[in-house]
Design an enzyme around this catalytic site. Sequence first.
Site, PDB file in Angstrom:
ATOM      1  N   GLY A 182       0.690  -1.317   0.111  1.00 56.04           N
ATOM      2  CA  GLY A 182      -0.038  -0.073   0.370  1.00 56.04           C
ATOM      3  C   GLY A 182       0.800   1.212  -0.124  1.00 56.04           C
ATOM      4  CB  CYS A 183       0.080   4.872   1.133  1.00 50.92           C
ATOM      5  SG  CYS A 183       0.709   6.283   1.445  1.00 50.92           S
ATOM      6  CG  PHE A 184       5.784   4.913  -0.768  1.00 50.63           C
ATOM      7  CD1 PHE A 184       5.165   6.344  -0.580  1.00 50.63           C
ATOM      8  CD2 PHE A 184       6.300   4.894  -2.197  1.00 50.63           C
ATOM      9  CE1 PHE A 184       4.977   7.356  -1.637  1.00 50.63           C
ATOM     10  CE2 PHE A 184       6.349   5.816  -3.048  1.00 50.63           C
ATOM     11  CZ  PHE A 184       5.630   6.995  -2.817  1.00 50.63           C
ATOM     12  CD1 TRP A 185       4.265   8.791   1.858  1.00 53.21           C
ATOM     13  CD2 TRP A 185       2.144   9.748   2.216  1.00 53.21           C
ATOM     14  NE1 TRP A 185       4.032   9.866   0.764  1.00 53.21           N
ATOM     15  CE2 TRP A 185       2.634  10.474   0.966  1.00 53.21           C
ATOM     16  CE3 TRP A 185       0.666   9.965   2.407  1.00 53.21           C
ATOM     17  CZ2 TRP A 185       1.807  11.414   0.098  1.00 53.21           C
ATOM     18  CZ3 TRP A 185       0.311  10.920   1.697  1.00 53.21           C
ATOM     19  CH2 TRP A 185       0.830  11.823   0.622  1.00 53.21           C
TER      20      TRP A 185
END
Length: 215
Positions: A49-52
């Site tokens: 998912g979102c790497f943040w």
Amino acid sequence: MTLRYPLALTPLFLAACGPAAAERAVPIPAAAQDVPAAGAPQVAVLAGGCFWGMEAVFQQVKGVRDVTAGYAGGTKATARYDAVSSETTRHAEAIRISYDPRVVSYATLLRVYFSIAHDPTQLNRQGPDSGSSYRSAIFPQSAQQRAVAAAYIAQLTKAHAFPGAIVTTLEQGAFYPAEAYHQDFFRRHPTHPYIVRWDKPKVAAFRAGFPKLAV
């Protein structure tokens, strides 16, 4: 792809986000196999998912020296956010973890990855984000890592650790760092609405579920 709110709209959307969603670490067993410890720093590459949020969780893990957000699975020429967001590059948003294996093992990192860093039963999506760039994938950096990851997936599947099937794939491909504005995003933008809604609860859940692993 789900558009993440730009920084300029942060005050506008914070009120609409409401309280942070509840998260908790899924109780799963430790891996039965592990990569032997070594003296030198080691590297793991994981996508979920979102790497943040992935970056934020693993920055909390004791023994992790550095986490870099980036792209894995495609070519260097397409390793940029605008191209990856088109869902045509074969890249996944990923993180590269540099860690001290004398403090935290590869199998322990995988336990955090499956338990709280993402949901391994979601196919080509995570939370509000959809598309193959948000897929659950492990990019082993050695034959030992591949064997440990494959064995752990089989172990969790046999134990019925999740209500759905684990869709995590083992893949090959180079890692390319993402743009500078994506790096260390959680720490630099703690009031960003995406961070408040999706990632702060995940970090809190990691610290609650794995207190001995948290820095």
